[in-house]
Design an enzyme around this catalytic site. Sequence first.
Site, PDB file in Angstrom:
ATOM      1  N   GLU A   1       0.826  -1.209   0.000  1.00 23.94           N
ATOM      2  CA  GLU A   1       0.000   0.000   0.000  1.00 23.94           C
ATOM      3  C   GLU A   1       0.855   1.252   0.000  1.00 23.94           C
ATOM      4  O   GLU A   1       1.921   1.284   0.624  1.00 23.94           O
ATOM      5  CB  GLU A   1      -0.875   0.023   1.262  1.00 23.94           C
ATOM      6  CG  GLU A   1      -1.857  -1.125   1.314  1.00 23.94           C
ATOM      7  CD  GLU A   1      -2.384  -1.429   2.702  1.00 23.94           C
ATOM      8  OE1 GLU A   1      -3.554  -1.828   2.798  1.00 23.94           O
ATOM      9  OE2 GLU A   1      -1.631  -1.284   3.678  1.00 23.94           O
TER      10      GLU A   1
ATOM     11  N   ASP B   1      -7.057  -5.046   8.867  1.00 24.47           N
ATOM     12  CA  ASP B   1      -6.699  -3.776   8.246  1.00 24.47           C
ATOM     13  C   ASP B   1      -6.642  -3.882   6.730  1.00 24.47           C
ATOM     14  O   ASP B   1      -5.883  -3.182   6.068  1.00 24.47           O
ATOM     15  CB  ASP B   1      -5.351  -3.270   8.796  1.00 24.47           C
ATOM     16  CG  ASP B   1      -4.208  -4.252   8.538  1.00 24.47           C
ATOM     17  OD1 ASP B   1      -4.480  -5.378   8.076  1.00 24.47           O
ATOM     18  OD2 ASP B   1      -3.056  -3.883   8.786  1.00 24.47           O
TER      19      ASP B   1
HETATM   20  P1  NAD Z   1       3.077 -10.862  13.126  1.00 26.05           P
HETATM   21  O1  NAD Z   1       2.924 -11.818  12.005  1.00 26.05           O
HETATM   22  O2  NAD Z   1       4.449 -10.529  13.618  1.00 26.05           O
HETATM   23  O3  NAD Z   1       2.240 -11.358  14.397  1.00 26.05           O
HETATM   24  C1  NAD Z   1       0.922 -11.816  14.303  1.00 26.05           C
HETATM   25  C2  NAD Z   1       0.692 -12.833  15.422  1.00 26.05           C
HETATM   26  O4  NAD Z   1      -0.695 -13.207  15.397  1.00 26.05           O
HETATM   27  C3  NAD Z   1       1.497 -14.114  15.267  1.00 26.05           C
HETATM   28  O5  NAD Z   1       2.264 -14.342  16.418  1.00 26.05           O
HETATM   29  C4  NAD Z   1       0.427 -15.202  15.053  1.00 26.05           C
HETATM   30  O6  NAD Z   1       0.783 -16.434  15.596  1.00 26.05           O
HETATM   31  C5  NAD Z   1      -0.754 -14.575  15.766  1.00 26.05           C
HETATM   32  N1  NAD Z   1      -2.064 -15.108  15.375  1.00 26.05           N
HETATM   33  C6  NAD Z   1      -2.529 -15.385  14.120  1.00 26.05           C
HETATM   34  N2  NAD Z   1      -3.785 -15.880  14.192  1.00 26.05           N
HETATM   35  C7  NAD Z   1      -4.125 -15.893  15.504  1.00 26.05           C
HETATM   36  C8  NAD Z   1      -5.287 -16.282  16.216  1.00 26.05           C
HETATM   37  N3  NAD Z   1      -6.359 -16.775  15.590  1.00 26.05           N
HETATM   38  N4  NAD Z   1      -5.286 -16.160  17.562  1.00 26.05           N
HETATM   39  C9  NAD Z   1      -4.208 -15.687  18.228  1.00 26.05           C
HETATM   40  N5  NAD Z   1      -3.068 -15.302  17.602  1.00 26.05           N
HETATM   41  C10 NAD Z   1      -3.033 -15.403  16.267  1.00 26.05           C
HETATM   42  O7  NAD Z   1       2.316  -9.538  12.664  1.00 26.05           O
HETATM   43  P2  NAD Z   1       2.402  -8.076  13.273  1.00 26.05           P
HETATM   44  O8  NAD Z   1       3.442  -7.274  12.587  1.00 26.05           O
HETATM   45  O9  NAD Z   1       2.408  -8.152  14.756  1.00 26.05           O
HETATM   46  O10 NAD Z   1       0.998  -7.498  12.768  1.00 26.05           O
HETATM   47  C11 NAD Z   1      -0.205  -8.002  13.285  1.00 26.05           C
HETATM   48  C12 NAD Z   1      -1.371  -7.462  12.482  1.00 26.05           C
HETATM   49  O11 NAD Z   1      -1.476  -6.054  12.693  1.00 26.05           O
HETATM   50  C13 NAD Z   1      -1.228  -7.655  10.982  1.00 26.05           C
HETATM   51  O12 NAD Z   1      -2.453  -8.121  10.488  1.00 26.05           O
HETATM   52  C14 NAD Z   1      -0.909  -6.278  10.452  1.00 26.05           C
HETATM   53  O13 NAD Z   1      -1.354  -6.095   9.146  1.00 26.05           O
HETATM   54  C15 NAD Z   1      -1.663  -5.419  11.442  1.00 26.05           C
HETATM   55  N6  NAD Z   1      -1.160  -4.051  11.581  1.00 26.05           N
HETATM   56  C16 NAD Z   1      -2.095  -3.075  11.701  1.00 26.05           C
HETATM   57  C17 NAD Z   1      -1.686  -1.772  11.855  1.00 26.05           C
HETATM   58  C18 NAD Z   1      -2.716  -0.692  12.030  1.00 26.05           C
HETATM   59  O14 NAD Z   1      -2.360   0.501  12.009  1.00 26.05           O
HETATM   60  N7  NAD Z   1      -3.959  -1.041  12.245  1.00 26.05           N
HETATM   61  C19 NAD Z   1      -0.322  -1.440  11.843  1.00 26.05           C
HETATM   62  C20 NAD Z   1       0.602  -2.472  11.750  1.00 26.05           C
HETATM   63  C21 NAD Z   1       0.157  -3.778  11.618  1.00 26.05           C
END
Ligand code: NAD
Length: 361
Positions: free
Chosen positions: A70, A241
Site C-alpha cells: 500500500e 486492516d
Molecule cells: P506478526 O505476524 O508478527 O504477528 C501476528 C501474530 O498473530 C502471530 O504471532 C500469530 O501467531 C498470531 N495469530 C494469528 N492468528 C491468531 C489467532 N487466531 N489467535 C491468536 N493469535 C493469532 O504480525 P504483526 O506485525 O504483529 O501485525 C499483526 C497485524 O497487525 C497484521 O495483520 C498487520 O497487518 C496489522 N497491523 C495493523 C496496523 C494498524 O495501524 N492497524 C499497523 C501495523 C500492523
Amino acid sequence: MTFKAAGKAPSDLAFVPFVSVDNMMKNVAAIGVEAFLSGLADYIEEDFLRWESFDKKPRIPAHAPQGVIELMPTSDGETFGFKYVNGHPGNTRDGLQTVTGFGVLSDLSTGYPVLFTEMTILTALRTAANSALAAKHLAPEGATTMAIIGNGAQSDFQCLAFKSMVGITKIRAYDIDSDASVRLARNLAGSGLDLTIFKTPEEAIEGAEIITTVTADKKYATILTDNMVGPGVHINAIGGDCPGKTELHRDILLRSDIFVEFPDQTRVEGELQQLAADHPVTELWQVYAGKASGRVSDSQITLFDGVGFAVEDFAALRFVRDLLPKTGHHEKLDLLADPDDPRDLYGMVLRAGAAGNGAAA
Ligand code: NAD
C-alpha cells in the site's frame, strides 16, 4: 565521494537525511522507547487536531493472494508525506516480517524530500502510540489490565504504549503460537509490566478492561466471539486492516460504539467492512477536538477499529525529522542530482563520464 558537479561542492539540499533501521534503533535508544512513544502520540494528536487542513484519501493498495502493498500519501499544504507498507501474514513462516515499510517527507514548495526513513520499526511505534492515544479517550478510567491476542511484531510496542500512556500494569497474553507469547514475555521482562500467558483467548480476556487484537491472518477471522465481550470493555482492534481480513464477530460491532480514523478507508479495510455502509461511527479527531464524545458510560463497549491512516505516518515522519537534529542519528543520502547549472543535467553526466567515474573496466 560522489561526483555531482565539477568544481562545485554538493549543496546540503542535495543530500537527504536518511534514517536506516540501525539509526532508527539508535534514535529510539537515545530518548528511550516510552518517551519516543509519547512524543509520537503528541505529534499524532497535534495533526488530528488540524484534521481539516489535510488532503485525505484512502490508501492505494496492490493485492496478491498472500498480502498487500500500500501507498499512503497525505499533505497539509506545506509538507507532503507518504509511506510504502506491506502486509503479508504468511511471511513469518519464511523468516520475513509481516509488515515492512519506508517513508518520505517532502517540502511541497520545492518538491525536495527532507527525510527518507525506514518505517518498519516506526510503523510499530506509531501504531502503538495511536492505539494508546485513542484508549486515553475511550478506555474505562483507571484501567490497569489489558489482554493482548496476537503476540507478534507489533505486540511489544502496544504493551509499552499502554503502560506509559494509559497506566496499564498487567498484560494477559494469548497467541495460537505459544512461542510468540514466550518471546513477548521475555522482551517485556524488566519493563515493569506484569505479564501472564494463557492457553486460550477466553482465559486471556477474563477481567481485562482493555482487549487488544493484533493477529495476522488474511481471512474473516473470529478472534473474539460475541459471548467473550462483556459490558464496559474497550477493544483496540488493530489486526483487521485489509479487505477480507477481520478479527471480530459482527455481533460485537453491533453492541459497540465504533471509533475510526478515516471512515472512507475503515469502511473498506476495517471491522466495519462487516456492517452496512452507513453504520454510524465517530471520527477520532472529533473526540480529540471535543466535538464528539468518547466514553460516556461504564457499561459502554468502545471499539477502536484501527487500520492505520496516512496522517499518523505523516505525524511520525515529522516527529523523526524534528528528533534528528537532537540525536544526530542519520546519514546523508546522495539522492538528488545537483549540477552547477540546474538545466545542465546531462552535462553533469558527461563530465562524470569524462572523469572516468563508473567507467567499465
Ligand atoms: P506478526 O505476524 O508478527 O504477528 C501476528 C501474530 O498473530 C502471530 O504471532 C500469530 O501467531 C498470531 N495469530 C494469528 N492468528 C491468531 C489467532 N487466531 N489467535 C491468536 N493469535 C493469532 O504480525 P504483526 O506485525 O504483529 O501485525 C499483526 C497485524 O497487525 C497484521 O495483520 C498487520 O497487518 C496489522 N497491523 C495493523 C496496523 C494498524 O495501524 N492497524 C499497523 C501495523 C500492523
